[in-house]
Scaffold this motif. Structure first.
Motif, PDB file in Angstrom:
ATOM      1  N   UNK A 190       1.108  -1.219   0.257  1.00 32.61           N
ATOM      2  CA  UNK A 190       0.383  -0.096  -0.386  1.00 32.61           C
ATOM      3  C   UNK A 190       0.720   0.823  -0.219  1.00 32.61           C
ATOM      4  N   UNK A 191       2.090   1.094  -0.123  1.00 35.74           N
ATOM      5  CA  UNK A 191       2.716   2.219  -0.731  1.00 35.74           C
ATOM      6  C   UNK A 191       2.704   3.015  -1.688  1.00 35.74           C
ATOM      7  N   UNK A 192       2.603   2.432  -3.433  1.00 34.35           N
ATOM      8  CA  UNK A 192       2.595   3.500  -4.358  1.00 34.35           C
ATOM      9  C   UNK A 192       1.437   2.510  -4.533  1.00 34.35           C
ATOM     10  N   UNK A 193       1.310   3.309  -5.738  1.00 34.59           N
ATOM     11  CA  UNK A 193      -0.219   3.440  -6.095  1.00 34.59           C
ATOM     12  C   UNK A 193       0.445   3.202  -7.967  1.00 34.59           C
ATOM     13  N   UNK A 194      -0.201   1.663  -8.322  1.00 31.73           N
ATOM     14  CA  UNK A 194      -0.627   1.347 -10.050  1.00 31.73           C
ATOM     15  C   UNK A 194      -1.300   2.035 -10.525  1.00 31.73           C
ATOM     16  N   UNK A 244       2.959   5.211 -11.927  1.00 31.31           N
ATOM     17  CA  UNK A 244       3.227   4.514 -10.428  1.00 31.31           C
ATOM     18  C   UNK A 244       2.989   6.125  -9.644  1.00 31.31           C
ATOM     19  N   UNK A 245       2.814   5.970  -8.823  1.00 33.57           N
ATOM     20  CA  UNK A 245       3.085   7.439  -8.136  1.00 33.57           C
ATOM     21  C   UNK A 245       2.835   7.373  -6.641  1.00 33.57           C
ATOM     22  N   UNK A 246       3.495   7.170  -5.395  1.00 38.17           N
ATOM     23  CA  UNK A 246       3.854   7.804  -4.012  1.00 38.17           C
ATOM     24  C   UNK A 246       1.681   7.283  -3.574  1.00 38.17           C
ATOM     25  N   UNK A 247       1.407   6.675  -2.158  1.00 33.99           N
ATOM     26  CA  UNK A 247       0.148   6.967  -1.691  1.00 33.99           C
ATOM     27  C   UNK A 247       0.088   8.256  -0.427  1.00 33.99           C
ATOM     28  N   UNK A 248      -0.801   8.247   0.238  1.00 31.16           N
ATOM     29  CA  UNK A 248      -0.178   8.285   1.488  1.00 31.16           C
ATOM     30  C   UNK A 248       0.560   8.542   2.319  1.00 31.16           C
ATOM     31  N   UNK A 249       0.154   6.964   2.008  1.00 26.57           N
ATOM     32  CA  UNK A 249       0.848   6.064   3.370  1.00 26.57           C
ATOM     33  C   UNK A 249       2.481   5.893   3.088  1.00 26.57           C
TER      34      UNK A 249
END
Length: 66
Positions: free
Chosen positions: A41-45, A57-62
């Motif tokens: 849950x650290x990055x979003x695809x 790919x980008x970072x999530x809030x977590x």
């Protein structure tokens, strides 16, 4: 950590951009790392419905909180 740091400095990145920005990482290792970070849950695809498919790919809030 290099993947998280690279995504922090440049918001959305495609796979090849990440590979270029992280020195001496193999395609296999980058793929495995991205899958692991996404599962944690650290990055979003994000897959865009285009031809050919575009994946960013980008970072999530977590991920940003680290």
């Amino acid at each position: 950590m290099l993947v998280l740091f690279t995504l922090e400095s440049n918001d959305n990145q495609r796979f090849k951009e990440l590979q270029r920005n992280i020195p001496d990482i193999s395609q296999k290792m980058l793929t495995a790392t991205l899958k692991m970070l996404e599962a944690d849950g650290l990055i979003r695809r994000e897959v865009f419905p285009e031809v050919p498919p575009r994946v960013e790919y980008s970072l999530t809030k977590k991920g940003r909180s680290l």
